[in-house]
Design a protein around this motif. Sequence first.
Motif: not given
Length: 131
Positions: A63-73, A86-96
């Motif tokens: 449940r940690v989005p990719p951008d925050w995963f990058a910060w945590l690690h 910023p997120q591009r229009v073609w990018e889908k939101p992360a799902v659990a």
Amino acid sequence: MGILTSIFTWWNGATIGTRFYGLRGMTRVGDDALGNVYYQGGADTAGLPRRWVIYLGANDASRVPPDWFAWLHRQVDEVPDRSLPPQRVWEKPAVANMTGTALAYRPAGAMEKGGHRAAATGDYEAWTPEG
């Protein structure tokens, strides 16, 4: 969440000990769209500031989005709002991760989808040692 649940169960979210004692001296740096809160403070064994996430709800690392995963690690130094584009229009939101739930992916032919697979076509020929 009840007071006894928050004292004794770690899998339902942060325990009361983490909320009141473990985060003492930590600085809140941000939160994500899922309601998870991120902290930084203290020092790890390498002397770098320690980074934490307190989940809203069950403790599930997917449940940690990719951008925050990058910060945590430590793949990025600044929090994602300041360091990433910023997120591009073609990018889908992360799902659990939905494994083990009713929303998990089930291919055609799976027992949960009726167990019926499409008939084999004529393009398959079984291997034989003589052939």
